[in-house]
Design a protein around this motif. Sequence first.
Motif, PDB file in Angstrom:
ATOM      1  N   LEU A 116      49.284  34.645  47.914  1.00 53.58           N
ATOM      2  CA  LEU A 116      48.309  35.287  47.032  1.00 53.58           C
ATOM      3  C   LEU A 116      48.709  35.118  45.572  1.00 53.58           C
ATOM      4  O   LEU A 116      47.850  34.904  44.699  1.00 53.58           O
ATOM      5  N   GLY A 117      49.994  35.180  45.293  1.00 56.36           N
ATOM      6  CA  GLY A 117      50.448  34.942  43.929  1.00 56.36           C
ATOM      7  C   GLY A 117      50.143  33.539  43.461  1.00 56.36           C
ATOM      8  O   GLY A 117      49.787  33.317  42.298  1.00 56.36           O
ATOM      9  N   SER A 118      50.252  32.577  44.365  1.00 57.92           N
ATOM     10  CA  SER A 118      50.022  31.178  43.987  1.00 57.92           C
ATOM     11  C   SER A 118      48.578  30.900  43.608  1.00 57.92           C
ATOM     12  O   SER A 118      48.293  29.957  42.860  1.00 57.92           O
ATOM     13  N   VAL A 119      47.631  31.717  44.119  1.00 52.97           N
ATOM     14  CA  VAL A 119      46.226  31.510  43.753  1.00 52.97           C
ATOM     15  C   VAL A 119      45.776  32.469  42.653  1.00 52.97           C
ATOM     16  O   VAL A 119      44.609  32.437  42.242  1.00 52.97           O
ATOM     17  N   GLY A 120      46.696  33.327  42.158  1.00 58.80           N
ATOM     18  CA  GLY A 120      46.399  34.164  41.000  1.00 58.80           C
ATOM     19  C   GLY A 120      45.975  35.581  41.291  1.00 58.80           C
ATOM     20  O   GLY A 120      45.555  36.306  40.380  1.00 58.80           O
ATOM     21  N   TYR A 121      46.103  36.038  42.541  1.00 56.56           N
ATOM     22  CA  TYR A 121      45.610  37.360  42.926  1.00 56.56           C
ATOM     23  C   TYR A 121      46.270  38.478  42.132  1.00 56.56           C
ATOM     24  O   TYR A 121      45.592  39.395  41.655  1.00 56.56           O
ATOM     25  N   TRP A 122      47.581  38.426  41.976  1.00 61.55           N
ATOM     26  CA  TRP A 122      48.299  39.531  41.345  1.00 61.55           C
ATOM     27  C   TRP A 122      48.114  39.553  39.832  1.00 61.55           C
ATOM     28  O   TRP A 122      48.447  40.549  39.178  1.00 61.55           O
ATOM     29  N   GLY A 123      47.582  38.486  39.267  1.00 60.70           N
ATOM     30  CA  GLY A 123      47.411  38.418  37.821  1.00 60.70           C
ATOM     31  C   GLY A 123      45.990  38.625  37.348  1.00 60.70           C
ATOM     32  O   GLY A 123      45.689  38.357  36.178  1.00 60.70           O
ATOM     33  N   LEU A 124      45.111  39.109  38.202  1.00 62.02           N
ATOM     34  CA  LEU A 124      43.711  39.255  37.805  1.00 62.02           C
ATOM     35  C   LEU A 124      43.545  40.149  36.581  1.00 62.02           C
ATOM     36  O   LEU A 124      42.698  39.874  35.721  1.00 62.02           O
ATOM     37  N   LEU A 125      44.326  41.202  36.459  1.00 57.45           N
ATOM     38  CA  LEU A 125      44.192  42.119  35.318  1.00 57.45           C
ATOM     39  C   LEU A 125      45.180  41.822  34.190  1.00 57.45           C
ATOM     40  O   LEU A 125      45.199  42.534  33.189  1.00 57.45           O
ATOM     41  N   VAL A 126      45.981  40.781  34.353  1.00 60.88           N
ATOM     42  CA  VAL A 126      46.934  40.399  33.304  1.00 60.88           C
ATOM     43  C   VAL A 126      46.242  39.459  32.314  1.00 60.88           C
ATOM     44  O   VAL A 126      45.481  38.572  32.712  1.00 60.88           O
ATOM     45  N   ASP A 127      46.508  39.644  31.039  1.00 63.40           N
ATOM     46  CA  ASP A 127      45.868  38.813  30.016  1.00 63.40           C
ATOM     47  C   ASP A 127      46.218  37.336  30.204  1.00 63.40           C
ATOM     48  O   ASP A 127      47.314  36.981  30.658  1.00 63.40           O
ATOM     49  N   ARG A 128      45.296  36.485  29.806  1.00 61.84           N
ATOM     50  CA  ARG A 128      45.449  35.042  30.013  1.00 61.84           C
ATOM     51  C   ARG A 128      46.696  34.480  29.334  1.00 61.84           C
ATOM     52  O   ARG A 128      47.358  33.601  29.868  1.00 61.84           O
ATOM     53  N   GLU A 129      47.014  34.993  28.155  1.00 64.22           N
ATOM     54  CA  GLU A 129      48.139  34.421  27.420  1.00 64.22           C
ATOM     55  C   GLU A 129      49.466  34.625  28.136  1.00 64.22           C
ATOM     56  O   GLU A 129      50.462  33.970  27.823  1.00 64.22           O
ATOM     57  N   PHE A 130      49.468  35.518  29.137  1.00 62.33           N
ATOM     58  CA  PHE A 130      50.699  35.769  29.890  1.00 62.33           C
ATOM     59  C   PHE A 130      50.583  35.284  31.336  1.00 62.33           C
ATOM     60  O   PHE A 130      51.330  35.732  32.202  1.00 62.33           O
ATOM     61  N   GLY A 131      49.657  34.382  31.564  1.00 65.87           N
ATOM     62  CA  GLY A 131      49.562  33.750  32.871  1.00 65.87           C
ATOM     63  C   GLY A 131      48.585  34.390  33.834  1.00 65.87           C
ATOM     64  O   GLY A 131      48.508  33.976  35.000  1.00 65.87           O
ATOM     65  N   GLY A 132      47.829  35.386  33.387  1.00 66.84           N
ATOM     66  CA  GLY A 132      46.860  36.027  34.257  1.00 66.84           C
ATOM     67  C   GLY A 132      45.458  35.507  34.037  1.00 66.84           C
ATOM     68  O   GLY A 132      45.235  34.516  33.344  1.00 66.84           O
ATOM     69  N   SER A 133      44.485  36.210  34.623  1.00 70.03           N
ATOM     70  CA  SER A 133      43.079  35.800  34.512  1.00 70.03           C
ATOM     71  C   SER A 133      42.315  36.615  33.485  1.00 70.03           C
ATOM     72  O   SER A 133      41.230  36.215  33.069  1.00 70.03           O
ATOM     73  N   GLY A 134      42.851  37.790  33.112  1.00 67.14           N
ATOM     74  CA  GLY A 134      42.145  38.637  32.160  1.00 67.14           C
ATOM     75  C   GLY A 134      40.782  39.071  32.651  1.00 67.14           C
ATOM     76  O   GLY A 134      39.811  39.122  31.892  1.00 67.14           O
ATOM     77  N   ALA A 135      40.684  39.385  33.931  1.00 66.09           N
ATOM     78  CA  ALA A 135      39.391  39.740  34.516  1.00 66.09           C
ATOM     79  C   ALA A 135      38.856  41.036  33.932  1.00 66.09           C
ATOM     80  O   ALA A 135      39.616  41.989  33.724  1.00 66.09           O
ATOM     81  N   PRO A 136      37.551  41.103  33.641  1.00 63.39           N
ATOM     82  CA  PRO A 136      36.968  42.406  33.291  1.00 63.39           C
ATOM     83  C   PRO A 136      37.174  43.373  34.453  1.00 63.39           C
ATOM     84  O   PRO A 136      37.237  42.972  35.615  1.00 63.39           O
ATOM     85  N   PHE A 137      37.235  44.669  34.139  1.00 61.81           N
ATOM     86  CA  PHE A 137      37.580  45.616  35.187  1.00 61.81           C
ATOM     87  C   PHE A 137      36.459  45.802  36.199  1.00 61.81           C
ATOM     88  O   PHE A 137      36.718  45.948  37.400  1.00 61.81           O
ATOM     89  N   ALA A 138      35.203  45.827  35.750  1.00 60.98           N
ATOM     90  CA  ALA A 138      34.101  46.068  36.688  1.00 60.98           C
ATOM     91  C   ALA A 138      34.041  45.000  37.782  1.00 60.98           C
ATOM     92  O   ALA A 138      33.986  45.337  38.974  1.00 60.98           O
ATOM     93  N   PRO A 139      34.062  43.711  37.442  1.00 62.32           N
ATOM     94  CA  PRO A 139      34.094  42.715  38.517  1.00 62.32           C
ATOM     95  C   PRO A 139      35.339  42.806  39.388  1.00 62.32           C
ATOM     96  O   PRO A 139      35.280  42.553  40.594  1.00 62.32           O
ATOM     97  N   PHE A 140      36.477  43.175  38.778  1.00 60.84           N
ATOM     98  CA  PHE A 140      37.699  43.338  39.570  1.00 60.84           C
ATOM     99  C   PHE A 140      37.525  44.458  40.596  1.00 60.84           C
ATOM    100  O   PHE A 140      37.891  44.307  41.774  1.00 60.84           O
ATOM    101  N   ALA A 141      36.977  45.594  40.167  1.00 62.50           N
ATOM    102  CA  ALA A 141      36.796  46.719  41.083  1.00 62.50           C
ATOM    103  C   ALA A 141      35.835  46.344  42.208  1.00 62.50           C
ATOM    104  O   ALA A 141      36.082  46.662  43.388  1.00 62.50           O
ATOM    105  N   GLN A 142      34.748  45.667  41.872  1.00 65.42           N
ATOM    106  CA  GLN A 142      33.798  45.260  42.914  1.00 65.42           C
ATOM    107  C   GLN A 142      34.410  44.216  43.847  1.00 65.42           C
ATOM    108  O   GLN A 142      34.109  44.197  45.049  1.00 65.42           O
ATOM    109  N   PHE A 143      35.272  43.390  43.330  1.00 66.89           N
ATOM    110  CA  PHE A 143      35.996  42.428  44.164  1.00 66.89           C
ATOM    111  C   PHE A 143      36.913  43.150  45.148  1.00 66.89           C
ATOM    112  O   PHE A 143      37.078  42.710  46.296  1.00 66.89           O
TER     113      PHE A 143
END
Length: 635
Positions: A116-143
């Motif tokens: 899951l880490g290799s596909v980016g799951y744990w970084g969904l709420l981490v900002d992009r500049e630090f290796g995450g996706s920077g997902a908005p919270f509403a889509p993250f919660a619905q996901f």
Amino acid sequence: MSTTDKPETQSFAETALKLGGKSDDEARRTGAIDKADDQVEALFAPQYQTAAGPAHRALWDDACVPLELFSFEPSSAPADVVKVMDASLEVVRRRRDARTLHDAAGKISSDTTAELGSVGYWGLLVDREFGGSGAPFAPFAQFLTRMAVLDPTTAGMASVHGCIGAVDPVRTFGTPQQKRRYLPDLASGRKLSGFALTEPGAGSDLTALRTRAERRGDSFVVNGEKLFITNVVPGRTVGLVCLLEGKPAVLVVDLPEAENEHFQLRRYGLYALKHTHNQGIVLRDFPVPAENLLMPPRGDGLTIAYHGLNLGRTALCATAAGSLRIMLAEMLPWGRYRKTYGAAIASRELVRRRIGRAAGLIVACDALVEWCGGLVDRGYRGEMECIIAKIFGSEAQKEAAIELLMKTHGGRSFLHGHLLGDNVHEFLAPCIYEGEGEMLGMAFFKSAVKQHGTEFFEPIGKALVAAGIKQPNLANPAHLWALREPMRRYGRWLLGRQLRRRPTPAYPPMPAELRVHAEFAVGFLDGAALEISGTMRKHQLALADRQCRMAELSDRVQTAMVVLCTSLYAARQPDELVRAAADCVCRDLTRRLTGRRPDDRYFRAVTKLGAAVADGGFTPIAGIEPRDILMRYDA
């Protein structure tokens, strides 16, 4: 804060408790919690603080209820975030089907967390500049709802890691150096995280913390014990709340790869959370670099601890929405298979009512998740709103498990391998997570009355103290004279509220049956401020001891807001069954407020809905594959 501080430096809660005769210690402890809340508030611009949020405004504003803040068009995630989400779902789906999701101990395996880490799951709420996706919270919660349909534990781990674990404290309060140091590993999953807050003697009373950190050169040395930490195993990262120089502080702690004389796990049997690691830790002279201390711009460690809770509360409701889908999907094949007196039980009114009720709970949870996620993404604190989502979602999951799933499946519910029998504690435990429901309901009430109390009731209490009056008697001219100014201000508000005609909000296009619910909720909330203020006036400084009344009033207000949010949400949905489900659950909730019995029209509606859901076509559960029916009798 010392008990000798001047009243004007104290919080509203501390002032009220002292005026009400509580001990200095109880007033100080409660005041510390209240001040932590004030400090979290100060992190948000005034237009996004609690008093500016839809729940508070619906109660107290002279303007119309802000319907535009009770329902949001769903926000979409960027394409690369959607790709991460889809890849994460595929990992869990494939591993679940191949029975490789768990390790030999029944926990989510390290191979699973690594993939899951290799596909980016744990970084969904981490900002992009630090290796995450920077997902908005509403889509993250619905996901998370979609992930919970596949595996609620995996969804819960992401909530813990991203919302109340180390991710939110570091991304919100970390220095640039701390962010560069921690966030990349947190995003990749090399360092899964949890939050170490609860202690043997400190749960809801966070002023009872005993874990302490002492400065020794360039490090802190920590001594104490923490309990009920999800995601904790050796080698992971925790946000640790402790006392530093007598004040709460948060240290980001990298746990050793193995237990040693400074760090041991506290193991215990736990019925819930059986597929993830939830343990305690014992620290003895445990060294932590001083640079790991998080420093909020205002407040202390309690400010940090409270900040991520609203994200976690919304995520809990989202995960509950996924679990509700699984339960409903399990009820349908059994309802078609099980026959009594020659007819399938899905043709019986009672079972159809249960199916319709489950569908309604799903729609209400979806509405609350979209609402709270939208508020967070728009910059609102969302304190009152996210409490509503947490309480409703956890109670809905409990009801569905016991009243709907169990009663429909009967004795088979307790077979090994049955959804309820295997997961009953998982379904009940969220009532405790992120704050026990009734305690949170009182926190909701406190947030609702805080501004009103500070403006009108605190000056009355101070005037009584200044005049040496312990029990006011309005028939006594001296008492009336002492209270003349604060009573005049309150009287002006009260009379204006009683006489004023609140403007009617502009309702969006809505089906007639949903419009009725929205109008009822608006009307209820329009009168709730007078009832709340009347309760404060009746009990005055003794209100803090009227927990049952506060909890009851809070529940009624929350229920009305769920009705409003659900009806507005459903009005935008194209699925006719979703709208019918919202209508039925809103009728159920409205009866809680009116005390009326269900009429035959309601029974026809909910059983018709149940029959339609049983026949297929209810989009929220499309594609969910239920487990095999256990102990078949025609084999």
